[in-house]
Design an enzyme around this catalytic site. Structure first.
Site, PDB file in Angstrom:
ATOM      1  CG  ASP A  52     -25.600 -20.614  11.862  1.00 13.15           C
ATOM      2  OD1 ASP A  52     -25.763 -20.179  10.707  1.00 13.15           O
ATOM      3  OD2 ASP A  52     -26.529 -21.040  12.569  1.00 13.15           O
ATOM      4  CG  ASN A 121     -25.073 -17.001  18.423  1.00 12.84           C
ATOM      5  OD1 ASN A 121     -25.961 -16.385  17.832  1.00 12.84           O
ATOM      6  ND2 ASN A 121     -24.637 -18.171  18.006  1.00 12.84           N
ATOM      7  CD  GLU A 122     -23.446 -18.353  22.704  1.00 17.20           C
ATOM      8  OE1 GLU A 122     -22.323 -18.466  22.177  1.00 17.20           O
ATOM      9  OE2 GLU A 122     -24.495 -18.782  22.188  1.00 17.20           O
ATOM     10  CE  LYS A 150     -24.216 -19.754  46.267  1.00  9.61           C
ATOM     11  NZ  LYS A 150     -24.515 -20.220  47.640  1.00  9.61           N
ATOM     12  CB  SER A 166     -29.423 -19.647  25.354  1.00  8.13           C
ATOM     13  OG  SER A 166     -30.476 -19.368  26.238  1.00  8.13           O
ATOM     14  CG  LEU A 167     -33.159 -24.211  22.047  1.00  5.71           C
ATOM     15  CD1 LEU A 167     -34.472 -23.747  22.683  1.00  5.71           C
ATOM     16  CD2 LEU A 167     -33.308 -24.254  20.523  1.00  5.71           C
ATOM     17  CB  SER A 168     -28.191 -26.719  24.070  1.00  5.03           C
ATOM     18  OG  SER A 168     -28.184 -26.763  22.666  1.00  5.03           O
ATOM     19  CB  ALA A 187     -25.434 -27.885  35.353  1.00  9.73           C
TER      20      ALA A 187
END
Length: 266
Positions: A52, A121-122, A150, A166-168, A187
Protein backbone atom coordinates in the site's frame (compact mmCIF):
# COMPACT_ATOMS: atom_id res chain seq x y z
CA UNK A 1 -7.95 -1.51 -26.76
CA UNK A 2 -5.36 -0.32 -24.25
CA UNK A 3 -2.05 0.20 -26.04
CA UNK A 4 0.33 1.84 -23.55
CA UNK A 5 1.21 1.05 -19.93
CA UNK A 6 3.46 2.61 -17.32
CA UNK A 7 4.79 0.24 -14.62
CA UNK A 8 5.87 1.47 -11.19
CA UNK A 9 7.32 -0.91 -8.60
CA UNK A 10 9.05 -0.87 -5.22
CA UNK A 11 12.69 -1.38 -6.19
CA UNK A 12 13.54 -1.96 -2.53
CA UNK A 13 11.62 -5.25 -2.47
CA UNK A 14 13.02 -8.28 -4.26
CA UNK A 15 9.58 -9.80 -4.86
CA UNK A 16 8.29 -6.55 -6.37
CA UNK A 17 11.23 -6.37 -8.78
CA UNK A 18 10.70 -10.03 -9.72
CA UNK A 19 7.01 -9.41 -10.50
CA UNK A 20 7.92 -6.30 -12.49
CA UNK A 21 10.42 -8.25 -14.61
CA UNK A 22 7.82 -10.95 -15.25
CA UNK A 23 5.21 -8.36 -16.22
CA UNK A 24 7.32 -6.77 -18.97
CA UNK A 25 7.29 -9.72 -21.43
CA UNK A 26 3.58 -10.34 -20.73
CA UNK A 27 2.60 -6.88 -21.95
CA UNK A 28 5.14 -6.89 -24.77
CA UNK A 29 3.68 -10.16 -26.10
CA UNK A 30 0.23 -8.54 -26.03
CA UNK A 31 1.46 -5.64 -28.12
CA UNK A 32 1.30 -3.17 -25.21
CA UNK A 33 3.98 -0.47 -25.33
CA UNK A 34 5.91 0.07 -22.07
CA UNK A 35 6.17 3.77 -21.27
CA UNK A 36 9.29 5.29 -19.72
CA UNK A 37 9.05 7.79 -16.87
CA UNK A 38 9.47 10.62 -19.39
CA UNK A 39 6.42 9.39 -21.33
CA UNK A 40 4.32 8.32 -18.33
CA UNK A 41 1.57 10.82 -19.21
CA UNK A 42 0.95 8.95 -22.49
CA UNK A 43 -0.02 5.72 -20.71
CA UNK A 44 -3.55 4.32 -21.07
CA UNK A 45 -3.25 2.55 -17.72
CA UNK A 46 -0.82 2.11 -14.84
CA UNK A 47 0.50 -0.95 -13.04
CA UNK A 48 1.82 -0.53 -9.49
CA UNK A 49 3.66 -3.42 -7.84
CA UNK A 50 4.41 -3.33 -4.10
CA UNK A 51 2.50 -2.71 -0.90
CA UNK A 52 0.00 0.00 0.00
CA UNK A 53 2.89 2.37 0.73
CA UNK A 54 4.15 1.88 -2.83
CA UNK A 55 0.75 2.83 -4.23
CA UNK A 56 0.59 5.92 -2.00
CA UNK A 57 4.03 6.97 -3.27
CA UNK A 58 3.17 6.24 -6.91
CA UNK A 59 -0.14 8.09 -6.57
CA UNK A 60 1.77 11.29 -5.76
CA UNK A 61 3.87 10.88 -8.90
CA UNK A 62 1.12 10.12 -11.42
CA UNK A 63 0.70 12.87 -13.98
CA UNK A 64 -2.97 11.86 -14.25
CA UNK A 65 -5.19 9.98 -11.84
CA UNK A 66 -8.41 9.44 -13.80
CA UNK A 67 -7.04 6.40 -15.63
CA UNK A 68 -7.11 2.73 -14.47
CA UNK A 69 -4.50 1.52 -11.99
CA UNK A 70 -3.79 -2.21 -11.57
CA UNK A 71 -2.24 -2.59 -8.11
CA UNK A 72 -0.39 -5.86 -7.43
CA UNK A 73 0.27 -6.77 -3.81
CA UNK A 74 3.93 -7.52 -3.09
CA UNK A 75 3.60 -6.32 0.50
CA UNK A 76 1.68 -7.47 3.56
CA UNK A 77 -1.96 -6.53 4.22
CA UNK A 78 -2.73 -4.93 0.87
CA UNK A 79 -5.92 -2.92 1.43
CA UNK A 80 -5.21 -0.92 -1.72
CA UNK A 81 -2.89 -3.29 -3.58
CA UNK A 82 -5.31 -6.16 -3.20
CA UNK A 83 -4.57 -8.20 -6.34
CA UNK A 84 -2.57 -11.20 -5.18
CA UNK A 85 0.69 -11.97 -6.97
CA UNK A 86 -0.50 -15.45 -7.95
CA UNK A 87 -3.49 -13.84 -9.71
CA UNK A 88 -1.42 -11.16 -11.46
CA UNK A 89 -1.42 -12.49 -15.02
CA UNK A 90 -5.08 -13.48 -14.90
CA UNK A 91 -6.06 -10.00 -13.73
CA UNK A 92 -3.87 -8.43 -16.44
CA UNK A 93 -5.69 -10.56 -19.00
CA UNK A 94 -9.11 -9.76 -17.54
CA UNK A 95 -8.37 -6.07 -17.74
CA UNK A 96 -7.18 -6.21 -21.34
CA UNK A 97 -10.33 -8.16 -22.27
CA UNK A 98 -12.62 -5.73 -20.45
CA UNK A 99 -13.61 -8.31 -17.85
CA UNK A 100 -12.43 -6.45 -14.73
CA UNK A 101 -14.17 -3.84 -12.61
CA UNK A 102 -12.93 -0.45 -11.50
CA UNK A 103 -13.45 1.06 -8.05
CA UNK A 104 -13.26 4.83 -7.64
CA UNK A 105 -11.41 6.21 -4.63
CA UNK A 106 -11.89 9.86 -3.66
CA UNK A 107 -8.86 11.77 -2.40
CA UNK A 108 -8.09 15.10 -0.76
CA UNK A 109 -6.47 18.28 -2.02
CA UNK A 110 -4.31 19.79 0.70
CA UNK A 111 -3.12 23.39 0.42
CA UNK A 112 -0.32 24.72 2.63
CA UNK A 113 1.44 28.00 1.94
CA UNK A 114 0.48 28.18 -1.71
CA UNK A 115 1.41 24.57 -2.49
CA UNK A 116 -1.10 21.79 -3.19
CA UNK A 117 -0.69 18.11 -2.32
CA UNK A 118 -2.75 14.95 -2.76
CA UNK A 119 -3.84 12.76 0.15
CA UNK A 120 -5.42 9.38 -0.56
CA UNK A 121 -5.40 8.13 3.04
CA UNK A 122 -5.07 10.97 5.48
CA UNK A 123 -3.66 14.28 6.62
CA UNK A 124 -2.07 14.20 10.09
CA UNK A 125 -1.25 17.29 12.12
CA UNK A 126 0.84 16.37 15.11
CA UNK A 127 3.16 17.89 17.70
CA UNK A 128 6.62 19.01 16.65
CA UNK A 129 8.48 16.48 18.80
CA UNK A 130 7.95 13.96 21.59
CA UNK A 131 9.23 16.47 24.14
CA UNK A 132 6.36 18.86 23.37
CA UNK A 133 3.39 18.36 25.69
CA UNK A 134 0.65 18.70 23.10
CA UNK A 135 -0.51 20.47 19.97
CA UNK A 136 -3.54 22.79 20.07
CA UNK A 137 -5.61 23.09 16.90
CA UNK A 138 -8.81 24.73 15.71
CA UNK A 139 -10.90 23.34 12.87
CA UNK A 140 -13.41 25.15 10.66
CA UNK A 141 -15.80 23.84 8.01
CA UNK A 142 -16.03 26.85 5.71
CA UNK A 143 -17.16 29.59 8.14
CA UNK A 144 -18.50 27.21 10.81
CA UNK A 145 -16.31 26.47 13.81
CA UNK A 146 -16.06 22.70 14.40
CA UNK A 147 -13.90 22.20 17.49
CA UNK A 148 -10.67 22.80 19.37
CA UNK A 149 -8.38 19.77 19.54
CA UNK A 150 -5.70 19.36 22.20
CA UNK A 151 -3.44 16.33 22.37
CA UNK A 152 -0.83 14.54 20.28
CA UNK A 153 -2.56 15.60 17.08
CA UNK A 154 -5.45 15.13 14.69
CA UNK A 155 -6.03 12.79 11.74
CA UNK A 156 -8.27 13.91 8.87
CA UNK A 157 -8.88 10.73 6.88
CA UNK A 158 -10.77 9.68 3.78
CA UNK A 159 -12.88 6.50 3.75
CA UNK A 160 -9.91 4.85 2.00
CA UNK A 161 -7.73 5.90 4.94
CA UNK A 162 -10.28 4.81 7.53
CA UNK A 163 -8.58 1.38 7.72
CA UNK A 164 -5.10 2.91 8.16
CA UNK A 165 -3.75 5.26 10.88
CA UNK A 166 -7.22 6.52 11.77
CA UNK A 167 -8.37 3.00 12.64
CA UNK A 168 -5.30 2.46 14.85
CA UNK A 169 -6.17 5.69 16.70
CA UNK A 170 -9.74 4.54 17.37
CA UNK A 171 -11.52 5.92 14.31
CA UNK A 172 -14.42 4.16 12.52
CA UNK A 173 -14.31 2.11 9.33
CA UNK A 174 -16.18 4.00 6.59
CA UNK A 175 -17.29 2.63 3.22
CA UNK A 176 -15.22 3.92 0.29
CA UNK A 177 -18.02 5.18 -1.98
CA UNK A 178 -18.75 7.96 0.50
CA UNK A 179 -17.16 11.39 0.29
CA UNK A 180 -16.67 12.33 3.95
CA UNK A 181 -13.98 13.55 6.33
CA UNK A 182 -13.11 11.38 9.33
CA UNK A 183 -11.63 13.48 12.14
CA UNK A 184 -9.83 11.24 14.62
CA UNK A 185 -7.98 12.85 17.56
CA UNK A 186 -4.66 11.32 18.60
CA UNK A 187 -4.39 10.84 22.37
CA UNK A 188 -6.77 13.76 23.10
CA UNK A 189 -6.28 15.75 26.29
CA UNK A 190 -10.07 15.80 26.88
CA UNK A 191 -11.78 12.43 27.29
CA UNK A 192 -14.98 13.77 25.70
CA UNK A 193 -13.21 14.44 22.37
CA UNK A 194 -14.27 11.65 20.03
CA UNK A 195 -13.91 10.80 16.32
CA UNK A 196 -16.23 12.70 14.01
CA UNK A 197 -17.51 11.89 10.51
CA UNK A 198 -18.34 15.00 8.48
CA UNK A 199 -19.85 15.73 5.09
CA UNK A 200 -17.09 16.17 2.53
CA UNK A 201 -18.82 18.75 0.36
CA UNK A 202 -17.45 21.72 2.33
CA UNK A 203 -13.73 22.51 2.70
CA UNK A 204 -11.98 22.25 6.07
CA UNK A 205 -9.28 24.49 7.46
CA UNK A 206 -6.98 23.64 10.35
CA UNK A 207 -4.62 26.01 12.13
CA UNK A 208 -2.63 26.21 15.34
CA UNK A 209 -4.21 28.00 18.28
CA UNK A 210 -0.95 29.21 19.73
CA UNK A 211 2.28 30.48 18.20
CA UNK A 212 3.95 27.11 18.28
CA UNK A 213 5.02 24.61 15.65
CA UNK A 214 3.58 21.32 14.45
CA UNK A 215 4.06 18.86 11.62
CA UNK A 216 1.60 18.18 8.84
CA UNK A 217 2.17 14.70 7.42
CA UNK A 218 0.40 13.68 4.21
CA UNK A 219 -0.12 9.95 3.61
CA UNK A 220 2.77 9.13 5.92
CA UNK A 221 5.59 10.59 3.84
CA UNK A 222 5.22 14.28 2.94
CA UNK A 223 6.18 16.23 6.09
CA UNK A 224 5.59 19.97 6.34
CA UNK A 225 6.61 22.02 9.38
CA UNK A 226 3.82 24.43 10.36
CA UNK A 227 4.00 27.54 12.48
CA UNK A 228 1.32 29.81 13.90
CA UNK A 229 0.87 31.61 10.57
CA UNK A 230 0.13 28.49 8.54
CA UNK A 231 -3.30 27.19 7.70
CA UNK A 232 -3.97 23.73 6.26
CA UNK A 233 -6.85 23.86 3.77
CA UNK A 234 -8.45 20.53 2.91
CA UNK A 235 -11.07 19.70 0.31
CA UNK A 236 -12.03 16.81 -1.96
CA UNK A 237 -10.58 16.72 -5.47
CA UNK A 238 -12.89 16.46 -8.46
CA UNK A 239 -10.56 13.74 -9.74
CA UNK A 240 -10.63 10.15 -8.48
CA UNK A 241 -8.22 7.24 -8.34
CA UNK A 242 -9.53 4.37 -10.49
CA UNK A 243 -8.40 1.07 -8.94
CA UNK A 244 -8.86 -2.11 -10.96
CA UNK A 245 -10.16 -4.86 -8.67
CA UNK A 246 -11.15 -8.52 -9.21
CA UNK A 247 -14.80 -9.01 -10.15
CA UNK A 248 -15.44 -11.27 -7.20
CA UNK A 249 -14.15 -8.70 -4.69
CA UNK A 250 -15.70 -5.72 -2.96
CA UNK A 251 -14.67 -3.38 -0.15
CA UNK A 252 -16.37 -5.41 2.59
CA UNK A 253 -14.89 -8.73 1.50
CA UNK A 254 -11.45 -7.13 1.74
CA UNK A 255 -12.18 -5.88 5.27
CA UNK A 256 -13.44 -9.31 6.35
CA UNK A 257 -10.31 -10.98 5.00
CA UNK A 258 -7.66 -8.45 6.05
CA UNK A 259 -9.05 -7.48 9.46
CA UNK A 260 -10.64 -10.86 10.29
CA UNK A 261 -13.87 -8.87 10.66
CA UNK A 262 -16.55 -10.96 12.35
CA UNK A 263 -14.22 -13.91 13.02
CA UNK A 264 -14.04 -15.56 16.44
CA UNK A 265 -10.52 -14.60 17.49
CA UNK A 266 -10.53 -16.39 20.83
Amino acid sequence: MKKKVYLYYNDGKEIAQELYEKSLPFFQEKGIEIMTKERENEADFYVVIGGDGTLLTAFKKFARVDIPVIAINAGHLGFLTEIKKEDMFQEYQNFLEGKSQTQKRHFLKVKIGGKTYRALNEVVITRESVVKNMVKLKVFSEDSFVNHYKGDGLIIATPTGSTAYSLSAGGPIVGVPMKVYILTPIAPHNLNTRPLVMDGSSPLSVSLIEEEKAYCIIDGNNEKLLDGNDRVEISYSEETLHLVVPKNRDYYSVIREKLKWGDNLC
